[in-house]
Design an enzyme around this catalytic site. Sequence first.
Site, PDB file in Angstrom:
ATOM      1  N   HIS A 159     -11.459   0.316   1.148  1.00 16.32           N
ATOM      2  CA  HIS A 159     -10.267   1.107   1.482  1.00 16.32           C
ATOM      3  C   HIS A 159      -9.380   1.360   0.272  1.00 16.32           C
ATOM      4  CE1 HIS A 159     -10.716   1.265   5.884  1.00 16.32           C
ATOM      5  NE2 HIS A 159     -11.438   0.188   5.679  1.00 16.32           N
ATOM      6  N   ASP A 368      -3.633   4.784  -5.114  1.00 22.13           N
ATOM      7  CA  ASP A 368      -3.845   4.534  -3.686  1.00 22.13           C
ATOM      8  C   ASP A 368      -5.265   4.958  -3.330  1.00 22.13           C
ATOM      9  OD1 ASP A 368      -3.096   3.775  -1.090  1.00 22.13           O
ATOM     10  OD2 ASP A 368      -1.168   4.799  -1.259  1.00 22.13           O
TER      11      ASP A 368
HETATM   12  P1  ADQ Z   1      -2.206   0.968   3.185  1.00 26.14           P
HETATM   13  O1  ADQ Z   1      -2.025   0.579   1.757  1.00 26.14           O
HETATM   14  O2  ADQ Z   1      -1.573   0.089   4.191  1.00 26.14           O
HETATM   15  O3  ADQ Z   1      -3.766   1.120   3.536  1.00 26.14           O
HETATM   16  P2  ADQ Z   1      -1.708   3.783   4.173  1.00 26.14           P
HETATM   17  O4  ADQ Z   1      -2.988   4.500   4.011  1.00 26.14           O
HETATM   18  O5  ADQ Z   1      -0.546   4.647   3.863  1.00 26.14           O
HETATM   19  O6  ADQ Z   1      -1.585   2.478   3.273  1.00 26.14           O
HETATM   20  O7  ADQ Z   1      -1.623   3.299   5.683  1.00 26.14           O
HETATM   21  C1  ADQ Z   1      -0.469   2.728   6.189  1.00 26.14           C
HETATM   22  C2  ADQ Z   1      -0.402   2.900   7.716  1.00 26.14           C
HETATM   23  O8  ADQ Z   1       0.637   2.055   8.197  1.00 26.14           O
HETATM   24  C3  ADQ Z   1      -0.066   4.325   8.124  1.00 26.14           C
HETATM   25  O9  ADQ Z   1      -0.776   4.650   9.291  1.00 26.14           O
HETATM   26  C4  ADQ Z   1       1.441   4.265   8.379  1.00 26.14           C
HETATM   27  O10 ADQ Z   1       1.925   5.157   9.359  1.00 26.14           O
HETATM   28  C5  ADQ Z   1       1.656   2.819   8.817  1.00 26.14           C
HETATM   29  N1  ADQ Z   1       2.964   2.353   8.358  1.00 26.14           N
HETATM   30  C6  ADQ Z   1       3.398   2.281   7.080  1.00 26.14           C
HETATM   31  N2  ADQ Z   1       4.677   1.849   7.049  1.00 26.14           N
HETATM   32  C7  ADQ Z   1       5.056   1.638   8.321  1.00 26.14           C
HETATM   33  C8  ADQ Z   1       6.268   1.202   8.955  1.00 26.14           C
HETATM   34  N3  ADQ Z   1       7.350   0.930   8.256  1.00 26.14           N
HETATM   35  N4  ADQ Z   1       6.272   1.101  10.281  1.00 26.14           N
HETATM   36  C9  ADQ Z   1       5.176   1.401  10.999  1.00 26.14           C
HETATM   37  N5  ADQ Z   1       4.026   1.835  10.462  1.00 26.14           N
HETATM   38  C10 ADQ Z   1       3.959   1.952   9.147  1.00 26.14           C
HETATM   39  C11 ADQ Z   1      -5.023   0.875   2.866  1.00 26.14           C
HETATM   40  C12 ADQ Z   1      -5.183   1.553   1.487  1.00 26.14           C
HETATM   41  C13 ADQ Z   1      -4.927   3.040   1.606  1.00 26.14           C
HETATM   42  C14 ADQ Z   1      -5.860   3.656   2.646  1.00 26.14           C
HETATM   43  C15 ADQ Z   1      -5.820   2.852   3.950  1.00 26.14           C
HETATM   44  C16 ADQ Z   1      -6.901   3.320   4.930  1.00 26.14           C
HETATM   45  O11 ADQ Z   1      -4.286   0.957   0.537  1.00 26.14           O
HETATM   46  O12 ADQ Z   1      -5.124   3.697   0.352  1.00 26.14           O
HETATM   47  O13 ADQ Z   1      -5.456   4.994   2.916  1.00 26.14           O
HETATM   48  O14 ADQ Z   1      -6.013   1.460   3.720  1.00 26.14           O
HETATM   49  O15 ADQ Z   1      -8.158   3.305   4.323  1.00 26.14           O
END
Ligand code: ADQ
Length: 463
Positions: A159, A368
Amino acid sequence: MSDTGNLIIVSNRVAKPKPGGRAAGGLTVGILGALRDQGGTWFGWSGKLVDREPRDAQISEHDNIRFATIDLKGEDYEAYYNGFSNRALWPLFHHLLAFFSFDRADFEGYFRVNQIFARKLVPLLEPNDTIWIHDYHLIPLAGELRKAGVRNPIGFFLHVPFPGYDMLESLPNHEFLIRSMCAFDVVGFHTQRDLDSFHEAVKQPEIGGTVDSDGRIHIGGGSLFAGVFPIGIDVEEVSGLADSMYDDAEVTAMRQSLDGREMIIGVDRLDYSKGLALRFRAYERLLENHPAHRKHLTLMQIAPPTRVGIRAYDEIRNELEQASGQINGRFADTDWVPIRYLNKGFSRATLMGFFRSAQIGLVTPVRDGMNLVAKEYVASQDPESPGMLVLSRLAGAAHELETAVLVNPYDIDDVADGINRALVMPVEERRERHSEMMTVLRHNDITAWRQRFVEALHAERKT
Ligand code: ADQ
């Protein structure tokens, strides 16, 4: 059981649905969907720490999906999760060597936990099952399962980004890690760049792999397929939520409190890879260079703490509190505060309502794997008058969302100019860019992601 057997998903944590609990996030929805389609089990850590050897997996069932969880000893968890996974692999894979530290005892703990995962998983496996392992915490797991005699197809999805070999070399046992990845049958990445870096790694003379023109890797007498599987979102779910939550009481109250000002929204886990300190500085630069925006703009940054107890994470929290306080101190007036910095989580539905209410989605990680927030922001917009995404070129999402306003997060002038460009962009151009992004999001949605990966895994059974 279907012809293809059951699907066994393995990840560090298992997101077991709780009665009355929050709606699942993007990745969880994808995994649950895959399990529902094929039938199967989600295996991982229970979230519970114990002080004796962990018992066998505890099994429960919801909605025809089996959840199998194991506890971990506190000291193992510390070395495996906080230690090697998050103090070594996470910063290394995000190209952030300043945060990288290596400790042999941590690596031993990481390896030990992977052995425990293998030992507890083997008794649950049937000959026809396919196994799909997730993320950097569990790289040695396929090798350990093979040692235990498991012959089932085993896939791995990373990921986070996969760095170039010159970066990987900083890790003392990088050769072990690369060879461990080659013990899987299918290895998936978000972007072509990550896949290219993996190919570069396996082709090093000390690793000794070769890559066919069709993407098959040959190494040590065996072979595997490595490919690009960009993760997506459930586009209709997100836009439906955004639509229905726009008039929700909390979302409406937030919008009214803006008093007609435009809003920039940032939503991230509180993590140094998300570029939050630079983001605040870029916003400050925007207010310096474009004084017309002062008093007409609010940045709402939502960033709930994660990985509490790891020093770098505690430090970034302090750094951001100081930066937002300083910028607010510098520009705030009796009737306006430039930054609202919220250290807490919101329900998924409320977040989508917030996204719909924001003219700019500001997503500026310094690295990311993909970034699902960028995709959710785009899918939350009103197609008639969409807000604009300002997106870091260093997020995997930039490989797909080419019509976002793309910026370099290290160049705060570039980010400030990007925000300004997005703010003054005519509605026709916003509509056009948004519609192109929506086409990509629909094409590579969460269902396409999991189906493509599982198909690649099933294909391995025949080879
Ligand atoms: P993350 O680093 O956690 O994931 P991201 O892809 O943005 O980053 O996913 C975060 C998820 O959590 C999103 O669905 C978002 O809506 C939710 N979220 C974030 N902040 C929140 C909050 N304050 N309250 C509620 N929900 C919140 C890792 C990798 C990424 C990759 C994903 C999936 O680091 O690069 O995209 O896995 O593979």
